[in-house]
Design a protein around this motif. Structure first.
Motif, PDB file in Angstrom:
ATOM      1  N   ALA A  69       0.817  -1.210   0.000  1.00 28.10           N
ATOM      2  CA  ALA A  69       0.000   0.000   0.000  1.00 28.10           C
ATOM      3  C   ALA A  69       0.856   1.268   0.000  1.00 28.10           C
ATOM      4  CB  ALA A  69      -0.929  -0.003   1.214  1.00 28.10           C
ATOM      5  N   GLY A  70       2.177   1.097   0.015  1.00 24.42           N
ATOM      6  CA  GLY A  70       3.055   2.255  -0.036  1.00 24.42           C
ATOM      7  C   GLY A  70       3.429   2.817   1.320  1.00 24.42           C
ATOM      8  N   TRP A  71       3.217   2.036   2.360  1.00 22.90           N
ATOM      9  CA  TRP A  71       3.564   2.508   3.687  1.00 22.90           C
ATOM     10  C   TRP A  71       5.052   2.350   3.899  1.00 22.90           C
ATOM     11  CZ3 TRP A  71       5.849   0.472   8.030  1.00 22.90           C
ATOM     12  CH2 TRP A  71       5.684   1.197   9.200  1.00 22.90           C
ATOM     13  N   PRO A  72       5.736   3.174   4.596  1.00 25.23           N
ATOM     14  CA  PRO A  72       5.225   4.411   5.182  1.00 25.23           C
ATOM     15  C   PRO A  72       5.179   5.518   4.136  1.00 25.23           C
ATOM     16  CG  PRO A  72       7.521   4.154   5.754  1.00 25.23           C
ATOM     17  CD  PRO A  72       7.124   2.926   4.976  1.00 25.23           C
ATOM     18  N   LYS A  73       4.187   6.325   4.220  1.00 19.53           N
ATOM     19  CA  LYS A  73       4.050   7.453   3.308  1.00 19.53           C
ATOM     20  C   LYS A  73       4.652   8.675   3.982  1.00 19.53           C
ATOM     21  CE  LYS A  73       0.021   5.552   1.135  1.00 19.53           C
ATOM     22  NZ  LYS A  73      -1.365   5.648   0.785  1.00 19.53           N
ATOM     23  N   TYR A  74       5.594   9.273   3.305  1.00 19.29           N
ATOM     24  CA  TYR A  74       6.256  10.435   3.863  1.00 19.29           C
ATOM     25  C   TYR A  74       5.561  11.693   3.383  1.00 19.29           C
ATOM     26  CZ  TYR A  74       9.870   7.139   5.068  1.00 19.29           C
ATOM     27  OH  TYR A  74      10.543   6.076   5.591  1.00 19.29           O
ATOM     28  N   GLU A  75       5.276  12.542   4.330  1.00 14.91           N
ATOM     29  CA  GLU A  75       4.658  13.816   3.989  1.00 14.91           C
ATOM     30  C   GLU A  75       5.758  14.840   3.762  1.00 14.91           C
ATOM     31  OE1 GLU A  75       1.874  15.002   6.958  1.00 14.91           O
ATOM     32  OE2 GLU A  75       0.888  13.066   6.964  1.00 14.91           O
ATOM     33  N   GLU A  76       5.416  15.846   2.980  1.00 14.27           N
ATOM     34  CA  GLU A  76       6.381  16.915   2.792  1.00 14.27           C
ATOM     35  C   GLU A  76       6.646  17.582   4.130  1.00 14.27           C
ATOM     36  OE1 GLU A  76       5.595  19.749  -0.276  1.00 14.27           O
ATOM     37  OE2 GLU A  76       4.694  18.237  -1.561  1.00 14.27           O
ATOM     38  N   LYS A  77       7.871  18.066   4.263  1.00 15.56           N
ATOM     39  CA  LYS A  77       8.238  18.717   5.509  1.00 15.56           C
ATOM     40  C   LYS A  77       7.439  20.000   5.664  1.00 15.56           C
ATOM     41  CE  LYS A  77      12.154  20.500   8.046  1.00 15.56           C
ATOM     42  NZ  LYS A  77      13.560  20.824   8.020  1.00 15.56           N
ATOM     43  N   LYS A  78       6.753  20.105   6.781  1.00 14.14           N
ATOM     44  CA  LYS A  78       5.970  21.303   7.059  1.00 14.14           C
ATOM     45  C   LYS A  78       6.882  22.356   7.668  1.00 14.14           C
ATOM     46  CE  LYS A  78       1.800  18.658   7.744  1.00 14.14           C
ATOM     47  NZ  LYS A  78       0.745  18.247   8.639  1.00 14.14           N
ATOM     48  N   PRO A  79       6.638  23.602   7.354  1.00  9.95           N
ATOM     49  CA  PRO A  79       7.503  24.641   7.927  1.00  9.95           C
ATOM     50  C   PRO A  79       7.350  24.708   9.435  1.00  9.95           C
ATOM     51  CG  PRO A  79       5.640  25.628   6.771  1.00  9.95           C
ATOM     52  CD  PRO A  79       5.597  24.153   6.516  1.00  9.95           C
ATOM     53  N   GLN A  80       8.453  24.986  10.088  1.00 10.61           N
ATOM     54  CA  GLN A  80       8.437  25.161  11.531  1.00 10.61           C
ATOM     55  C   GLN A  80       8.569  26.649  11.834  1.00 10.61           C
ATOM     56  OE1 GLN A  80      11.528  22.657  13.074  1.00 10.61           O
ATOM     57  NE2 GLN A  80      10.278  20.822  12.858  1.00 10.61           N
ATOM     58  N   TYR A  81       7.984  27.045  12.940  1.00 13.77           N
ATOM     59  CA  TYR A  81       7.978  28.460  13.298  1.00 13.77           C
ATOM     60  C   TYR A  81       8.600  28.657  14.670  1.00 13.77           C
ATOM     61  CZ  TYR A  81       4.803  29.027   9.396  1.00 13.77           C
ATOM     62  OH  TYR A  81       4.255  29.036   8.144  1.00 13.77           O
ATOM     63  N   ARG A  82       9.061  29.870  14.899  1.00 13.17           N
ATOM     64  CA  ARG A  82       9.583  30.271  16.197  1.00 13.17           C
ATOM     65  C   ARG A  82       9.033  31.649  16.526  1.00 13.17           C
ATOM     66  NH1 ARG A  82      15.631  30.920  14.024  1.00 13.17           N
ATOM     67  NH2 ARG A  82      15.270  32.681  12.647  1.00 13.17           N
ATOM     68  N   ILE A  83       9.188  32.031  17.771  1.00 10.60           N
ATOM     69  CA  ILE A  83       8.732  33.350  18.197  1.00 10.60           C
ATOM     70  C   ILE A  83       9.637  34.390  17.562  1.00 10.60           C
ATOM     71  CG2 ILE A  83       8.468  34.885  20.177  1.00 10.60           C
ATOM     72  CD1 ILE A  83       7.851  32.362  21.833  1.00 10.60           C
ATOM     73  N   ALA A  84       9.023  35.372  16.934  1.00 10.85           N
ATOM     74  CA  ALA A  84       9.783  36.434  16.280  1.00 10.85           C
ATOM     75  C   ALA A  84      10.216  37.459  17.317  1.00 10.85           C
ATOM     76  CB  ALA A  84       8.927  37.096  15.203  1.00 10.85           C
ATOM     77  N   ARG A  85      11.496  37.708  17.353  1.00  9.44           N
ATOM     78  CA  ARG A  85      12.004  38.676  18.324  1.00  9.44           C
ATOM     79  C   ARG A  85      12.550  39.919  17.639  1.00  9.44           C
ATOM     80  NH1 ARG A  85      14.525  33.974  21.782  1.00  9.44           N
ATOM     81  NH2 ARG A  85      12.654  33.479  22.954  1.00  9.44           N
ATOM     82  N   GLY A  86      12.695  39.860  16.328  1.00 11.54           N
ATOM     83  CA  GLY A  86      13.323  40.963  15.622  1.00 11.54           C
ATOM     84  C   GLY A  86      12.384  42.071  15.186  1.00 11.54           C
ATOM     85  N   ILE A  88       8.754  44.185  15.933  1.00 12.81           N
ATOM     86  CA  ILE A  88       7.649  44.483  16.842  1.00 12.81           C
ATOM     87  C   ILE A  88       6.335  44.199  16.126  1.00 12.81           C
ATOM     88  CG2 ILE A  88       6.480  46.332  18.095  1.00 12.81           C
ATOM     89  CD1 ILE A  88       9.232  47.601  18.513  1.00 12.81           C
ATOM     90  N   GLY A  89       5.426  43.549  16.802  1.00 11.25           N
ATOM     91  CA  GLY A  89       4.117  43.234  16.235  1.00 11.25           C
ATOM     92  C   GLY A  89       4.063  41.901  15.518  1.00 11.25           C
ATOM     93  N   LYS A  90       5.198  41.344  15.177  1.00  9.53           N
ATOM     94  CA  LYS A  90       5.241  40.045  14.514  1.00  9.53           C
ATOM     95  C   LYS A  90       5.414  38.974  15.584  1.00  9.53           C
ATOM     96  CE  LYS A  90       7.459  37.656  10.701  1.00  9.53           C
ATOM     97  NZ  LYS A  90       8.524  37.711   9.703  1.00  9.53           N
ATOM     98  N   VAL A  91       4.501  37.988  15.621  1.00  8.01           N
ATOM     99  CA  VAL A  91       4.526  36.975  16.664  1.00  8.01           C
ATOM    100  C   VAL A  91       5.394  35.783  16.274  1.00  8.01           C
ATOM    101  CG1 VAL A  91       3.099  35.436  18.057  1.00  8.01           C
ATOM    102  CG2 VAL A  91       2.240  37.686  17.426  1.00  8.01           C
ATOM    103  N   LEU A  92       5.198  35.248  15.085  1.00  8.96           N
ATOM    104  CA  LEU A  92       5.932  34.060  14.638  1.00  8.96           C
ATOM    105  C   LEU A  92       6.648  34.342  13.337  1.00  8.96           C
ATOM    106  CD1 LEU A  92       3.233  31.297  15.250  1.00  8.96           C
ATOM    107  CD2 LEU A  92       5.168  31.834  16.691  1.00  8.96           C
ATOM    108  N   GLU A  93       7.746  33.608  13.139  1.00 14.30           N
ATOM    109  CA  GLU A  93       8.473  33.677  11.882  1.00 14.30           C
ATOM    110  C   GLU A  93       8.915  32.269  11.530  1.00 14.30           C
ATOM    111  OE1 GLU A  93      11.776  36.269  12.642  1.00 14.30           O
ATOM    112  OE2 GLU A  93      12.865  34.765  13.779  1.00 14.30           O
TER     113      GLU A  93
END
Length: 99
Positions: A69-86, A88-93
């Motif tokens: 059945a094609g297992w394991p099926k790999y999904e595309e890598k989803k973007p990861q986010y972090r708290i934006a510190r650079g 003002i007003g932007k929460v995640l990047e």
């Protein structure tokens, strides 16, 4: 209560639990009780590899069906986010791939 006192109290509690377990393991009456009730179950070493072979055979057809059945099926890598510190007003990047 300070952080040090809390950590010290927790460490002492954990060490006391370890001492209790070590005392139980070393108790000959407890060892005899365990052997009397569970020695018939044995281990892989006492049964050879028969048990492992039986379990592999038991699951072989399910593994083969999953592979077909094609297992394991790999999904595309989803973007990861972090708290934006650079900014003002932007929460995640997004986190760049090279980091």
């Amino acid at each position: 209560m300070s952080f040090y006192e809390k950590a010290d109290k927790e460490c002492r509690r954990t060490l006391a639990l370890i001492d209790d377990v070590l005392a139980e393991i070393g108790d000959e009456a407890r060892q005899r009780w365990f052997v009397d009730r569970f020695v018939h179950l044995g281990t892989i070493q006492t049964h050879g590899l028969d048990f492992v072979d039986i379990m592999r055979g038991f699951s072989r057809s399910a593994v083969e069906r999953a592979c077909e059945a094609g297992w394991p099926k790999y999904e595309e890598k989803k973007p990861q986010y972090r708290i934006a510190r650079g900014e003002i007003g932007k929460v995640l990047e997004p986190i760049p791939d090279h980091e």
